[in-house]
Design a protein around this motif. Structure first.
Motif, PDB file in Angstrom:
ATOM      1  N   ASP A 148       0.816  -7.697  11.846  1.00 12.13           N
ATOM      2  CA  ASP A 148       1.860  -8.319  11.382  1.00 12.13           C
ATOM      3  C   ASP A 148       2.987  -7.577  10.574  1.00 12.13           C
ATOM      4  O   ASP A 148       3.882  -8.531   9.961  1.00 12.13           O
ATOM      5  CB  ASP A 148       1.217  -9.509  10.565  1.00 12.13           C
ATOM      6  CG  ASP A 148       0.395 -10.495  11.455  1.00 12.13           C
ATOM      7  OD1 ASP A 148       0.784 -10.622  12.469  1.00 12.13           O
ATOM      8  OD2 ASP A 148      -0.779 -10.752  10.860  1.00 12.13           O
ATOM      9  N   GLY A 149       2.992  -6.476  10.577  1.00 15.41           N
ATOM     10  CA  GLY A 149       3.989  -5.808   9.996  1.00 15.41           C
ATOM     11  C   GLY A 149       4.208  -5.519   8.699  1.00 15.41           C
ATOM     12  O   GLY A 149       3.307  -5.924   7.984  1.00 15.41           O
ATOM     13  N   VAL A 150       5.041  -4.843   8.062  1.00 16.16           N
ATOM     14  CA  VAL A 150       5.143  -4.541   6.834  1.00 16.16           C
ATOM     15  C   VAL A 150       5.241  -5.745   5.824  1.00 16.16           C
ATOM     16  O   VAL A 150       4.466  -5.710   4.777  1.00 16.16           O
ATOM     17  CB  VAL A 150       6.251  -3.628   6.657  1.00 16.16           C
ATOM     18  CG1 VAL A 150       6.668  -3.570   4.959  1.00 16.16           C
ATOM     19  CG2 VAL A 150       6.333  -2.252   7.396  1.00 16.16           C
ATOM     20  N   VAL A 151       6.025  -6.837   6.166  1.00 18.31           N
ATOM     21  CA  VAL A 151       6.143  -7.793   5.326  1.00 18.31           C
ATOM     22  C   VAL A 151       4.631  -8.518   5.297  1.00 18.31           C
ATOM     23  O   VAL A 151       4.505  -9.245   3.993  1.00 18.31           O
ATOM     24  CB  VAL A 151       7.323  -8.795   5.818  1.00 18.31           C
ATOM     25  CG1 VAL A 151       8.659  -8.435   5.915  1.00 18.31           C
ATOM     26  CG2 VAL A 151       6.770  -9.363   7.073  1.00 18.31           C
ATOM     27  N   SER A 152       3.798  -8.488   5.955  1.00 17.69           N
ATOM     28  CA  SER A 152       2.354  -9.099   5.885  1.00 17.69           C
ATOM     29  C   SER A 152       1.757  -8.675   4.625  1.00 17.69           C
ATOM     30  O   SER A 152       1.002  -9.249   4.108  1.00 17.69           O
ATOM     31  CB  SER A 152       1.736  -8.931   6.962  1.00 17.69           C
ATOM     32  OG  SER A 152       1.232  -7.476   7.269  1.00 17.69           O
TER      33      SER A 152
ATOM     34  N   LYS B 192       3.512 -10.635   1.921  1.00 15.27           N
ATOM     35  CA  LYS B 192       2.776 -11.783   1.999  1.00 15.27           C
ATOM     36  C   LYS B 192       1.390 -11.603   1.295  1.00 15.27           C
ATOM     37  O   LYS B 192       0.953 -12.650   0.729  1.00 15.27           O
ATOM     38  CB  LYS B 192       2.643 -12.699   3.203  1.00 15.27           C
ATOM     39  CG  LYS B 192       4.108 -12.804   3.677  1.00 15.27           C
ATOM     40  CD  LYS B 192       4.022 -13.444   5.265  1.00 15.27           C
ATOM     41  CE  LYS B 192       5.470 -13.895   5.817  1.00 15.27           C
ATOM     42  NZ  LYS B 192       5.448 -13.913   7.325  1.00 15.27           N
ATOM     43  N   LYS B 193       0.758 -10.777   1.653  1.00 16.93           N
ATOM     44  CA  LYS B 193      -0.550 -10.861   0.932  1.00 16.93           C
ATOM     45  C   LYS B 193      -0.596 -10.678  -0.494  1.00 16.93           C
ATOM     46  O   LYS B 193      -1.449 -11.212  -1.161  1.00 16.93           O
ATOM     47  CB  LYS B 193      -1.444  -9.505   1.424  1.00 16.93           C
ATOM     48  CG  LYS B 193      -2.727  -9.790   2.209  1.00 16.93           C
ATOM     49  CD  LYS B 193      -3.308  -8.564   2.816  1.00 16.93           C
ATOM     50  CE  LYS B 193      -3.511  -8.664   4.260  1.00 16.93           C
ATOM     51  NZ  LYS B 193      -3.681  -7.435   5.134  1.00 16.93           N
ATOM     52  N   GLY B 194       0.537 -10.052  -1.047  1.00 11.06           N
ATOM     53  CA  GLY B 194       0.696  -9.822  -2.445  1.00 11.06           C
ATOM     54  C   GLY B 194       1.353 -11.173  -3.139  1.00 11.06           C
ATOM     55  O   GLY B 194       2.023 -11.309  -3.908  1.00 11.06           O
TER      56      GLY B 194
END
Lengths: 240, 306, 293
Positions: free
Chosen positions: B292-296, B299-301
């Motif tokens: 899901d790429g870097v932004v995932s 989002k996890k954080g």
């Protein structure tokens, strides 16, 4: 004949083929405004296929479907929804990446033209008792909660007819009683239903009007008591 | 209601400030132009891939159609280049309309059929028998209307448009309906969503962005060949940027394109194969470890990604 | 009339070879339900292996076949265990495997350019003798005959493997239903790794002979060959390896007619065929009956 004089759904001689197999072989069913019809029959008799065809998930191969005076035969699902028919799934299919609220929001916005959307969403969640977890991601819901969410999204499209597919399957006895009561509450708001159920006991608590299907066609229509007396019905339910 | 648009708006303004300000400190305009081009293409691909899940391997087809549509309109109809950019976008949308039946195909089948479609389009445009219209393989010359600065700001305009579209999808019910289609078509249509119409609109919006980008590219470059504007590399770069950054947000594709295209430019330009190798390995690693790429990671954080 | 007869005969020979071009892709799809988007690059690797062995050691292309089989089994088995089981467990195996193999394709292309430069390479077609041979009064190069025979042998081998060996029987079970095959005690991963490697080796063998049909090999020819192969297997029938030969024949005859009569539009044919078949006859031309083959 309908007691209040108005027929909401009229299905006649419906046919659905999968390759050479006729899953629906000329089945007919009708529903009066605001009433509940129980739909029973052994596994593979075509109950779920009938729901799928009426709701436009499958395309029919013959027959006719009339809802509220106009033909919904071969219409795409979203148009059927806009006319006032919706359904739930035996295995619920929520949009698992979205929250409970977003699931219902989508149905409220796209499913019906009228009304205050926020109010519609709140009411739909209220009636199935999911308001407390409206911000939860729906992937994390229990099986029973996902079924309720499916019911809430269907209600948010303001249907006149709700097709309920095996909602009791996989639920505990306690949950079952509670759901039966909830379906009665939904009926009291004026929504007609076809309730598909494998077990006649659940249907008995909701309605006395039962259709029994076998091999894609009608076998019987009448009350539960009459059904229990009917030799053919007993035979297909018990096997021969 | 408008408040939810603020974070996206912030991102858009930051990007605009960067590309208006940077030329005063850094004089490699063509690098900045290409960077904007890939930012716009990445957002354009995000519209269709990020929100509906259709991966357009032939995305370059729209880019090329736009470049040729714009250039032919400018040379044959003598319209202004800015109008030509719009025509380029429209030509790409028309190409998209022809390809709408491909949306019936799922997943990988759609991707490969779209790739085939872009190749077919390339071979038609480059065909010597169409020389009167497209100049065949001999390319297009727009040097009579060449204007680097105007082209630069036109590209910025297209980029802003693309980002605004994605911001709209990120925050609107229409965007939500597209995400619903991506996840489950049947559930979406039972919520009352007209699946075929919604995904066709997303497809055409995505085509429009690529078409305008292609037309601006043609104008800014002045001389180009079918092999340049239909190069599979354009699809490849864009897909890698979007995968790396992450889909269905405004920021994801921007992050992907900014980081990777800058790296490509500063390290890889003399021997592109180093970058092909690097991209190839990156794709493999992304699929295996960070689909899901870097932004995932953000989002996890629990960081909100506009 | 002469041109017509030539076109038909050449088309059949071409077609049998193009069947081989698609065969490896189809056999992998049959077992894994994944599209190996690096298929064309494995064909290209076969071409460069043949070129390298010919250039350096004077290897006859026929001798490259056993080398290719060994090399691609050594490559294929680890590649399978590295990627595929993980992909099969992911949330969207079809799409993610597609993207992953695309990455693999990019890596292969870059590595070959590093090793051989970004140039076209070829093997002269007179390696099989300059004489040529006659069929029905038409003269064809010997290399075509050899290529056709090798392709037919490859199909015969796959047929024999699938229908007359224990492993082939298990392979067909995995093709029909992976989960059920696993339940019935078949070592699905071992079978899949074997077939995956076989698919790569078949692609490489097609590459060895591509010089004589397609022409010079270049490091960037992979994606085009992948699309072509996909068109061929969709024409035949996805997941039915032996149906590939039909797709190859249709393509071979069609491309020959295009080249003879509308040569300037011939390049576009595979793409148009691919799109047309996917939209109007997605189950392929062989249909259901041959699917289980």
């Amino acid at each position: 004949m309908c007691p209040n004089g108005k027929k909401l759904l009229k299905v006649e001689g419906l046919v659905k083929k999968f390759g050479g197999f006729r899953a629906l072989n000329g089945v007919s069913i009708d529903v009066c405004q605001g009433r509940i019809v129980g739909l029973a029959g052994p596994n593979g008799s075509g109950k779920t296929t009938l729901i799928n065809v009426i709701s436009g998930v499958y395309r029919p191969d013959g027959g006719s479907i009339e809802f509220d005076g106009c033909s919904i035969y071969k219409l795409p699902s979203h148009k059927i929804v806009h006319l006032g028919v919706n359904r739930t799934f035996q295995v619920p299919k929520p949009l698992s990446g979205l929250t409970v609220w977003e699931n219902v929001l989508l149905a409220a916005v796209y499913g019906s033209a009228e009304g205050d959307k926020q109010q519609t969403i709140r009411d739909s969640l209220e009636i199935v008792d999911l308001s407390a977890i409206k911000d939860a991601i729906s992937a994390g819901l229990t099986f029973a909660q996902q079924k309720l969410l499916g019911l809430a999204t269907a209600l948010a499209t303001k249907p006149k007819l709700l097709l309920v597919d095996e909602i009791a399957a996989g639920l505990s006895h306690q949950e079952l009683l509670w759901i039966a009561e909830m379906l009665q509450r939904i009926q009291q708001t004026g929504i007609a239903m076809i309730v598909v159920e494998h077990h006649l006991g659940f249907i008995d608590t909701l309605t006395s009007d039962v259709v029994v299907m076998n091999a894609g066609a009608n076998l019987f229509r009448g009350s539960i008591n009459e059904a229990a007396q009917n030799e053919e019905v007993v035979e297909v339910f018990l096997g021969r | 209601m408008l408040k939810k648009y603020f974070p996206s708006l912030g991102v858009i303004l930051a990007i605009v400030a960067i590309f208006i300000g940077l030329p005063h400190f850094y004089d490699n305009q063509s690098f900045l132009f290409n960077l904007m081009l890939y930012l716009a293409l990445a957002e354009g691909l995000n519209i269709i891939y990020g929100f509906t899940g259709y991966l357009p391997f032939g995305y370059v087809g729209f880019f090329g159609a736009g470049a040729y549509g714009g250039a032919i309109a400018i040379t044959l109809l003598h319209i202004s280049p800015l109008l030509g950019v719009l025509v380029g976008g429209v030509v790409a949308v028309l190409t998209g309309v022809i390809l709408i039946p491909l949306l019936r195909l799922s997943g990988a089948y759609f991707a490969i059929a779209n790739l085939a479609a872009s190749q077919a389009l390339y071979l038609v445009v480059a065909n010597p028998s169409l020389e009167k219209i497209t100049q065949g393989p001999y390319g297009i010359d727009l040097s009579s209307v060449y204007n680097a600065n105007a082209g630069y700001f036109a590209m910025l305009g297209v980029l802003v448009f693309a980002m605004a579209l994605v911001a709209y999808l990120r925050n609107s019910n229409f965007g939500l309906s597209l995400l619903a289609i991506k996840e489950d078509r049947v559930t979406a249509s039972l919520a009352g969503v007209n699946v075929i119409r919604a995904r066709s609109i997303a497809w055409m919006l995505s085509a429009f962005v690529a078409g305008m980008s292609g037309a601006v590219f043609g104008w800014y470059t002045a001389v180009f060949y079918p092999s340049t504007v239909f190069s599979l590399d354009v699809s490849v770069f864009t897909i890698v940027f979007v995968l790396f950054g992450g889909i269905a947000s405004v920021a994801g594709p921007l992050i992907g394109a900014l980081i990777l295209y800058s790296m490509y430019n500063f390290i890889g330009i003399s021997t592109p194969q180093y970058f092909q190798l690097f991209y190839g390995l990156l794709i493999v690693l992304l699929v295996l470890f960070l689909p899901d790429g870097v932004v995932s990671l953000l989002k996890k954080g629990k960081v909100y990604v506009p | 009339m002469n041109l017509f007869a030539y076109t038909i005969l050449a088309g059949i020979m071409y077609g049998i070879f193009f069947g081989l071009v698609g065969l490896g892709l189809n056999i992998i799809f049959g077992v894994l339900k994944m599209i190996n988007l690096a298929h064309g690059d494995f064909i290209m690797l076969g071409s460069f292996l043949a070129f390298w062995l010919y250039d350096l050691l004077g290897f006859n292309p026929l001798l490259v076949i056993p080398v290719a089989v060994v090399v691609f089994f050594l490559v294929g088995v680890p590649l399978y265990y590295l990627f595929v089981p993980r992909l099969l467990k992911s949330k969207d195996p079809e799409m993610l495997s597609f993207i992953l193999f695309f990455g693999v394709s990019q890596v292969i292309e870059a590595v070959i350019i590093f090793s051989f430069g970004n140039n076209q390479r070829s093997i002269p077609s007179n390696v099989f003798g300059a004489a040529g041979f006659d069929i029905f009064g038409q003269r064809f190069p010997s290399a075509w005959l050899v290529t056709t025979l090798v392709s037919l042998a490859a199909f015969a081998f796959v047929y024999w493997y699938l229908h007359h060996t224990r492993m082939g029987y298990a392979t067909r079970a995995v093709m029909a239903n992976r989960d059920e095959a696993m339940m019935s005690g078949i070592d699905v991963d071992r079978i899949s790794a074997f077939v995956f490697s076989m698919g790569l080796a078949l692609a490489a063998i097609a590459g060895v002979f591509s010089f004589f049909i397609i022409g010079a090999a270049s490091p960037s020819m992979g994606p085009e060959l992948t699309t072509l192969s996909f068109a061929i297997i969709v024409l035949g029938s996805l997941g039915s390896p032996l149906g590939t030969v039909l797709g190859g024949l249709i393509y071979g005859v069609a491309i020959m007619f295009m080249q003879s009569y509308f040569s300037s539009w011939a390049d576009i044919l595979p793409y148009i065929l691919l799109i047309a078949v996917m939209l109007f006859k997605p189950e392929g031309l062989v249909g259901k009956a041959a699917r289980s083959a």
